[in-house]
Motif scaffolding. Sequence first.
Motif, PDB file in Angstrom:
ATOM      1  N   ARG A   1      15.411  -0.235   1.875  1.00  0.00           N
ATOM      2  CA  ARG A   1      16.747   0.340   1.901  1.00  0.00           C
ATOM      3  C   ARG A   1      16.629   1.740   2.475  1.00  0.00           C
ATOM      4  O   ARG A   1      15.862   2.549   1.967  1.00  0.00           O
ATOM      5  CB  ARG A   1      17.357   0.386   0.500  1.00  0.00           C
ATOM      6  CG  ARG A   1      18.839   0.801   0.520  1.00  0.00           C
ATOM      7  CD  ARG A   1      19.521   0.727  -0.839  1.00  0.00           C
ATOM      8  NE  ARG A   1      19.526  -0.648  -1.332  1.00  0.00           N
ATOM      9  CZ  ARG A   1      19.006  -1.015  -2.525  1.00  0.00           C
ATOM     10  NH1 ARG A   1      18.456  -0.118  -3.311  1.00  0.00           N
ATOM     11  NH2 ARG A   1      19.040  -2.268  -2.912  1.00  0.00           N
ATOM     12  N   LYS A   2      17.365   1.982   3.553  1.00  0.00           N
ATOM     13  CA  LYS A   2      17.351   3.282   4.243  1.00  0.00           C
ATOM     14  C   LYS A   2      15.929   3.705   4.599  1.00  0.00           C
ATOM     15  O   LYS A   2      15.553   4.862   4.442  1.00  0.00           O
ATOM     16  CB  LYS A   2      18.037   4.350   3.392  1.00  0.00           C
ATOM     17  CG  LYS A   2      19.506   4.071   3.149  1.00  0.00           C
ATOM     18  CD  LYS A   2      20.117   5.146   2.280  1.00  0.00           C
ATOM     19  CE  LYS A   2      21.567   4.792   1.972  1.00  0.00           C
ATOM     20  NZ  LYS A   2      22.148   5.692   0.987  1.00  0.00           N
ATOM     21  N   GLY A   3      15.130   2.758   5.047  1.00  0.00           N
ATOM     22  CA  GLY A   3      13.765   3.056   5.470  1.00  0.00           C
ATOM     23  C   GLY A   3      12.749   3.187   4.354  1.00  0.00           C
ATOM     24  O   GLY A   3      11.575   3.384   4.608  1.00  0.00           O
ATOM     25  N   GLU A   4      13.190   3.084   3.096  1.00  0.00           N
ATOM     26  CA  GLU A   4      12.279   3.225   1.955  1.00  0.00           C
ATOM     27  C   GLU A   4      11.991   1.867   1.331  1.00  0.00           C
ATOM     28  O   GLU A   4      12.898   1.050   1.180  1.00  0.00           O
ATOM     29  CB  GLU A   4      12.898   4.137   0.890  1.00  0.00           C
ATOM     30  CG  GLU A   4      13.095   5.572   1.338  1.00  0.00           C
ATOM     31  CD  GLU A   4      11.800   6.328   1.501  1.00  0.00           C
ATOM     32  OE1 GLU A   4      10.894   6.151   0.660  1.00  0.00           O
ATOM     33  OE2 GLU A   4      11.684   7.087   2.471  1.00  0.00           O
ATOM     34  N   LEU A   5      10.768   1.649   0.930  1.00  0.00           N
ATOM     35  CA  LEU A   5      10.390   0.442   0.210  1.00  0.00           C
ATOM     36  C   LEU A   5      10.918   0.566  -1.218  1.00  0.00           C
ATOM     37  O   LEU A   5      10.506   1.458  -1.952  1.00  0.00           O
ATOM     38  CB  LEU A   5       8.863   0.282   0.202  1.00  0.00           C
ATOM     39  CG  LEU A   5       8.303  -0.940  -0.507  1.00  0.00           C
ATOM     40  CD1 LEU A   5       8.747  -2.226   0.176  1.00  0.00           C
ATOM     41  CD2 LEU A   5       6.788  -0.880  -0.539  1.00  0.00           C
ATOM     42  N   VAL A   6      11.872  -0.304  -1.587  1.00  0.00           N
ATOM     43  CA  VAL A   6      12.478  -0.190  -2.922  1.00  0.00           C
ATOM     44  C   VAL A   6      11.954  -1.225  -3.905  1.00  0.00           C
ATOM     45  O   VAL A   6      11.855  -0.948  -5.097  1.00  0.00           O
ATOM     46  CB  VAL A   6      14.032  -0.246  -2.863  1.00  0.00           C
ATOM     47  CG1 VAL A   6      14.574   1.022  -2.249  1.00  0.00           C
ATOM     48  CG2 VAL A   6      14.528  -1.464  -2.123  1.00  0.00           C
ATOM     49  N   THR A   7      11.623  -2.434  -3.436  1.00  0.00           N
ATOM     50  CA  THR A   7      11.058  -3.438  -4.337  1.00  0.00           C
ATOM     51  C   THR A   7       9.981  -4.235  -3.624  1.00  0.00           C
ATOM     52  O   THR A   7      10.031  -4.441  -2.413  1.00  0.00           O
ATOM     53  CB  THR A   7      12.125  -4.450  -4.857  1.00  0.00           C
ATOM     54  OG1 THR A   7      12.753  -5.073  -3.738  1.00  0.00           O
ATOM     55  CG2 THR A   7      13.165  -3.777  -5.716  1.00  0.00           C
ATOM     56  N   PHE A   8       9.005  -4.662  -4.405  1.00  0.00           N
ATOM     57  CA  PHE A   8       7.941  -5.522  -3.894  1.00  0.00           C
ATOM     58  C   PHE A   8       7.757  -6.644  -4.900  1.00  0.00           C
ATOM     59  O   PHE A   8       7.481  -6.389  -6.066  1.00  0.00           O
ATOM     60  CB  PHE A   8       6.630  -4.750  -3.703  1.00  0.00           C
ATOM     61  CG  PHE A   8       5.536  -5.590  -3.110  1.00  0.00           C
ATOM     62  CD1 PHE A   8       5.505  -5.852  -1.751  1.00  0.00           C
ATOM     63  CD2 PHE A   8       4.543  -6.132  -3.898  1.00  0.00           C
ATOM     64  CE1 PHE A   8       4.515  -6.627  -1.194  1.00  0.00           C
ATOM     65  CE2 PHE A   8       3.535  -6.910  -3.351  1.00  0.00           C
ATOM     66  CZ  PHE A   8       3.530  -7.164  -1.997  1.00  0.00           C
ATOM     67  N   LYS A   9       7.939  -7.866  -4.453  1.00  0.00           N
ATOM     68  CA  LYS A   9       7.834  -9.030  -5.327  1.00  0.00           C
ATOM     69  C   LYS A   9       6.460  -9.677  -5.124  1.00  0.00           C
ATOM     70  O   LYS A   9       6.247 -10.425  -4.183  1.00  0.00           O
ATOM     71  CB  LYS A   9       8.967 -10.012  -5.009  1.00  0.00           C
ATOM     72  CG  LYS A   9       9.074 -11.170  -5.989  1.00  0.00           C
ATOM     73  CD  LYS A   9      10.362 -11.947  -5.802  1.00  0.00           C
ATOM     74  CE  LYS A   9      10.403 -12.577  -4.430  1.00  0.00           C
ATOM     75  NZ  LYS A   9      11.577 -13.396  -4.200  1.00  0.00           N
ATOM     76  N   ALA A  10       5.542  -9.355  -6.015  1.00  0.00           N
ATOM     77  CA  ALA A  10       4.176  -9.898  -5.941  1.00  0.00           C
ATOM     78  C   ALA A  10       4.161 -11.368  -6.341  1.00  0.00           C
ATOM     79  O   ALA A  10       4.990 -11.812  -7.128  1.00  0.00           O
ATOM     80  CB  ALA A  10       3.250  -9.098  -6.847  1.00  0.00           C
TER      81      ALA A  10
ATOM     82  N   GLU B   1       0.852  -1.177   0.000  1.00  0.00           N
ATOM     83  CA  GLU B   1       0.000   0.000   0.000  1.00  0.00           C
ATOM     84  C   GLU B   1       0.890   1.229   0.000  1.00  0.00           C
ATOM     85  O   GLU B   1       1.503   1.557   1.016  1.00  0.00           O
ATOM     86  CB  GLU B   1      -0.932   0.005   1.215  1.00  0.00           C
ATOM     87  CG  GLU B   1      -1.765   1.244   1.384  1.00  0.00           C
ATOM     88  CD  GLU B   1      -2.857   1.417   0.345  1.00  0.00           C
ATOM     89  OE1 GLU B   1      -2.947   0.622  -0.598  1.00  0.00           O
ATOM     90  OE2 GLU B   1      -3.622   2.364   0.478  1.00  0.00           O
ATOM     91  N   GLY B   2       1.023   1.870  -1.153  1.00  0.00           N
ATOM     92  CA  GLY B   2       1.868   3.055  -1.256  1.00  0.00           C
ATOM     93  C   GLY B   2       3.318   2.729  -0.951  1.00  0.00           C
ATOM     94  O   GLY B   2       3.926   1.891  -1.592  1.00  0.00           O
ATOM     95  N   HIS B   3       3.865   3.368   0.092  1.00  0.00           N
ATOM     96  CA  HIS B   3       5.258   3.159   0.477  1.00  0.00           C
ATOM     97  C   HIS B   3       5.380   2.258   1.699  1.00  0.00           C
ATOM     98  O   HIS B   3       6.392   2.301   2.396  1.00  0.00           O
ATOM     99  CB  HIS B   3       5.929   4.504   0.754  1.00  0.00           C
ATOM    100  CG  HIS B   3       5.977   5.380  -0.456  1.00  0.00           C
ATOM    101  ND1 HIS B   3       6.763   5.100  -1.542  1.00  0.00           N
ATOM    102  CD2 HIS B   3       5.304   6.507  -0.759  1.00  0.00           C
ATOM    103  CE1 HIS B   3       6.587   6.019  -2.455  1.00  0.00           C
ATOM    104  NE2 HIS B   3       5.691   6.896  -2.016  1.00  0.00           N
ATOM    105  N   GLY B   4       4.366   1.459   1.955  1.00  0.00           N
ATOM    106  CA  GLY B   4       4.392   0.562   3.097  1.00  0.00           C
ATOM    107  C   GLY B   4       3.736  -0.760   2.766  1.00  0.00           C
ATOM    108  O   GLY B   4       3.209  -0.952   1.670  1.00  0.00           O
TER     109      GLY B   4
END
Length: 156
Positions: free
Chosen positions: A145-154, A112-115
């Motif tokens: 990475r550094k608190g940011e969502l960089v990849t999401f593997k669906a 959901e967005g960045h989380g």
Amino acid sequence: MAVSNLDMHALFVLGDLRAKLVKQFQSRFVYITEQNAEGIYIAEIDTEAALVVDDKPGLKLKVGDHFSASVLPSREGGKLDIKFREIKLTVYGLGDYAFVTTADGHGIVFKEGHGVVMVFAAHQQLQEGLTKTLKAVTAKAAKWRKGELVTFKASE
């Protein structure tokens, strides 16, 4: 005027996803995590103490006052609305979720967005290393990475 409908594809995909969520709550201990740039929030639900209601005809799942999921019509053909605490997330179909399995149990991770929000059915109550264990499970689908969502593997 907005036109909302629930097409057959959405009904099958989202209905199946709702059914998999129902299976998660057949375990005694279910953990729901919310992870974003600010950190992680974890809730433990003992399904023997929380009332789990599976409304198959209405395509709804409700777990006490903690969690609910409903398949609803939308412009896109259908959506799965999930509510947990103040979180309301909407899954429109493939690509917004991933299935994960570990030695401790199995879960569904929703983006959901960045989380992410994960519903994890544990084989037994997690006593030690709760945060570390659940972060590791989430990491199977979501990379940070550094608190940011960089990849999401669906999964699908």
